[in-house]
Motif scaffolding. Sequence first.
Motif, PDB file in Angstrom:
ATOM      1  N   ALA A   1      46.021  33.704  36.855  1.00  0.00           N
ATOM      2  CA  ALA A   1      47.268  34.352  37.301  1.00  0.00           C
ATOM      3  C   ALA A   1      46.983  35.828  37.564  1.00  0.00           C
ATOM      4  O   ALA A   1      47.137  36.678  36.681  1.00  0.00           O
ATOM      5  N   VAL A   2      46.546  36.132  38.769  1.00  0.00           N
ATOM      6  CA  VAL A   2      46.119  37.493  39.106  1.00  0.00           C
ATOM      7  C   VAL A   2      47.278  38.289  39.730  1.00  0.00           C
ATOM      8  O   VAL A   2      47.915  37.815  40.682  1.00  0.00           O
ATOM      9  N   ILE A   3      47.534  39.440  39.184  1.00  0.00           N
ATOM     10  CA  ILE A   3      48.513  40.353  39.790  1.00  0.00           C
ATOM     11  C   ILE A   3      47.798  41.104  40.906  1.00  0.00           C
ATOM     12  O   ILE A   3      46.784  41.766  40.665  1.00  0.00           O
ATOM     13  N   LYS A   4      48.300  40.988  42.113  1.00  0.00           N
ATOM     14  CA  LYS A   4      47.616  41.590  43.260  1.00  0.00           C
ATOM     15  C   LYS A   4      48.634  42.151  44.246  1.00  0.00           C
ATOM     16  O   LYS A   4      49.826  41.849  44.175  1.00  0.00           O
TER      17      LYS A   4
ATOM     18  N   ALA B   1      37.544  46.173  35.191  1.00  0.00           N
ATOM     19  CA  ALA B   1      38.248  45.010  35.719  1.00  0.00           C
ATOM     20  C   ALA B   1      37.297  44.268  36.644  1.00  0.00           C
ATOM     21  O   ALA B   1      36.711  44.848  37.554  1.00  0.00           O
ATOM     22  N   LEU B   2      37.095  42.972  36.393  1.00  0.00           N
ATOM     23  CA  LEU B   2      36.138  42.160  37.141  1.00  0.00           C
ATOM     24  C   LEU B   2      36.884  41.024  37.841  1.00  0.00           C
ATOM     25  O   LEU B   2      37.740  40.363  37.227  1.00  0.00           O
ATOM     26  N   TYR B   3      36.559  40.798  39.098  1.00  0.00           N
ATOM     27  CA  TYR B   3      37.313  39.833  39.892  1.00  0.00           C
ATOM     28  C   TYR B   3      36.435  38.646  40.276  1.00  0.00           C
ATOM     29  O   TYR B   3      35.280  38.819  40.672  1.00  0.00           O
TER      30      TYR B   3
ATOM     31  N   ARG C   1      37.552  34.740  48.495  1.00  0.00           N
ATOM     32  CA  ARG C   1      38.962  34.491  48.199  1.00  0.00           C
ATOM     33  C   ARG C   1      39.176  34.677  46.697  1.00  0.00           C
ATOM     34  O   ARG C   1      38.460  34.106  45.883  1.00  0.00           O
ATOM     35  N   LEU C   2      40.149  35.499  46.346  1.00  0.00           N
ATOM     36  CA  LEU C   2      40.388  35.844  44.945  1.00  0.00           C
ATOM     37  C   LEU C   2      40.860  34.627  44.154  1.00  0.00           C
ATOM     38  O   LEU C   2      41.811  33.953  44.539  1.00  0.00           O
ATOM     39  N   GLN C   3      40.173  34.368  43.038  1.00  0.00           N
ATOM     40  CA  GLN C   3      40.499  33.199  42.219  1.00  0.00           C
ATOM     41  C   GLN C   3      40.888  33.549  40.790  1.00  0.00           C
ATOM     42  O   GLN C   3      41.576  32.772  40.132  1.00  0.00           O
ATOM     43  N   GLY C   4      40.426  34.689  40.305  1.00  0.00           N
ATOM     44  CA  GLY C   4      40.737  35.023  38.926  1.00  0.00           C
ATOM     45  C   GLY C   4      40.314  36.440  38.574  1.00  0.00           C
ATOM     46  O   GLY C   4      39.730  37.161  39.391  1.00  0.00           O
TER      47      GLY C   4
ATOM     48  N   GLY D   1      44.181  36.131  51.764  1.00  0.00           N
ATOM     49  CA  GLY D   1      43.897  36.059  50.336  1.00  0.00           C
ATOM     50  C   GLY D   1      42.509  36.497  49.954  1.00  0.00           C
ATOM     51  O   GLY D   1      42.077  36.309  48.806  1.00  0.00           O
ATOM     52  N   LEU D   2      41.776  37.112  50.884  1.00  0.00           N
ATOM     53  CA  LEU D   2      40.433  37.608  50.584  1.00  0.00           C
ATOM     54  C   LEU D   2      40.536  38.994  49.965  1.00  0.00           C
ATOM     55  O   LEU D   2      41.258  39.869  50.479  1.00  0.00           O
ATOM     56  N   ILE D   3      39.820  39.229  48.883  1.00  0.00           N
ATOM     57  CA  ILE D   3      39.856  40.537  48.242  1.00  0.00           C
ATOM     58  C   ILE D   3      39.039  41.532  49.060  1.00  0.00           C
ATOM     59  O   ILE D   3      37.890  41.279  49.410  1.00  0.00           O
TER      60      ILE D   3
END
Length: 465
Positions: free
Chosen positions: A211-214, A176-178, A185-188, A243-245
């Motif tokens: 549309a990321v499930i987090k 899984a790559l983010y 900040r998570l974008q995808g 919202g930062l991973i």
Amino acid sequence: MKQTKKQAVLSNFQEQILALIEDKDVRTLKSLLAEAEEMEVLYVIQSEFTRKEKALIFRLLTKDNARRVFEQLDTGLQRELLESFTDKYAAEVIEELDPDDRVNLLEELPASFAKKLMGMLSPEERRVTNLLLGYAEDTAGRIMTPKFITLRRDMDVDTALAKIRRQAQDKETIYALYVTDEHKRLQGVLTLKELLIAPQGVKIGDIMCEAVIKVETDSNRREVAKALKDFDLLAIPVVDREGLIVGIVTIDDAVDILEEEATDHIYDKAGLANFTGSETSRSEVLVNGSLWAIWKVRMPFLIITLVAGLASGLIIDGFEETLQAIAVVAVFIPIIMDMGGNVGTQSTTVFVRGMVLGQIQAKKFWKHLGKEFTVGLSIGVIVGTVTGVIAWVWQGMPMLGLAVGLALVTTSTLASMLGFIVPFVLMKLKFDSAAGSSPLITSIKDMVGLTVYFVLVTTLMSNMM
């Protein structure tokens, strides 16, 4: 047949290891372990060898094999091995673990030993470990790993693959790559498979899913495990309030969580109190603990049951004249008590399981309770009618049948409602919603059910007394 053959191979390998240890042939033992399958080594480490022998076997493994084997052992055995090692070697083993696994293990160790090992970690690993320990227990932050791969949306496929090759060795998973911006900040998100089959030159932003499930760092770990299961994910990103991973939770962590929850539920339903702080410790205490430690786990709810039994005995004693006048009344006491107990156990199981799976929501508790009341009443009417008719025909006493039937209706309805109310109240009071439910429900249900039964018998059959 396959399983039998497999067991025979493993047993033969174990006998070889034992023979070499007895002969003190360390060189041959080390060579044999180097050629062994990981499964064989795991089988031996988990077998009935002494602590010293297990430590010797582990020390003779190659570094990579030792790390893989250690990660697959349960926490109790990991702790046993660490306590058999020198402090320096124990710290080296701890250093090789993924941060989330390291935190989980350190929490199981004596505080002084854990503190000593923490002081021996490298500065970077100590920083990461302290970061995870800073999150509250049972949250996503505590069980996440900060070792994951991030990409930028303006990267092309070849650049992204090159980065993955450089970093893959040090990451927990690369499937899984983010995708993040320059501020993390998570974008995808995208999978390694999607990256591999994408045409050369394509930008990451063109193939990622926005549309990321987090989950957030303070999300309950049960919610995290449920999300991984429900959405069939290999990993789920953890973000902070901005919202930062900051980490990911992988599917193997979810499996561990669900296993712990199942173990927790089994022990609690059996009335085994948890004064140890963890399920691993509770299991270890029950099997290998001192007599006093076992008493502390097993006795509390047995005492509650004893007190409840004495209270029920006082109720029966209070209606001694009724029993003496109509001795057949005693025949139906076990039926009333057992039926209420079974209904209550079913309701508690439905409630606790429903809460864990998210099927029952606390804010809609009264709606769920109303439905359970209907279920309990309907069961009581059916069982009460059948049993009442049987009591009437069997003993030739219609009023006795009516008393038995009404007592079963009352007991079943009450038990079903208590099965929801008691664990809900315990949950609101921050107590374990499963541990205290069964003894409390049994106590209340027995006392009320017996009182109703004897009052009905006394009232309806007063002409026979």
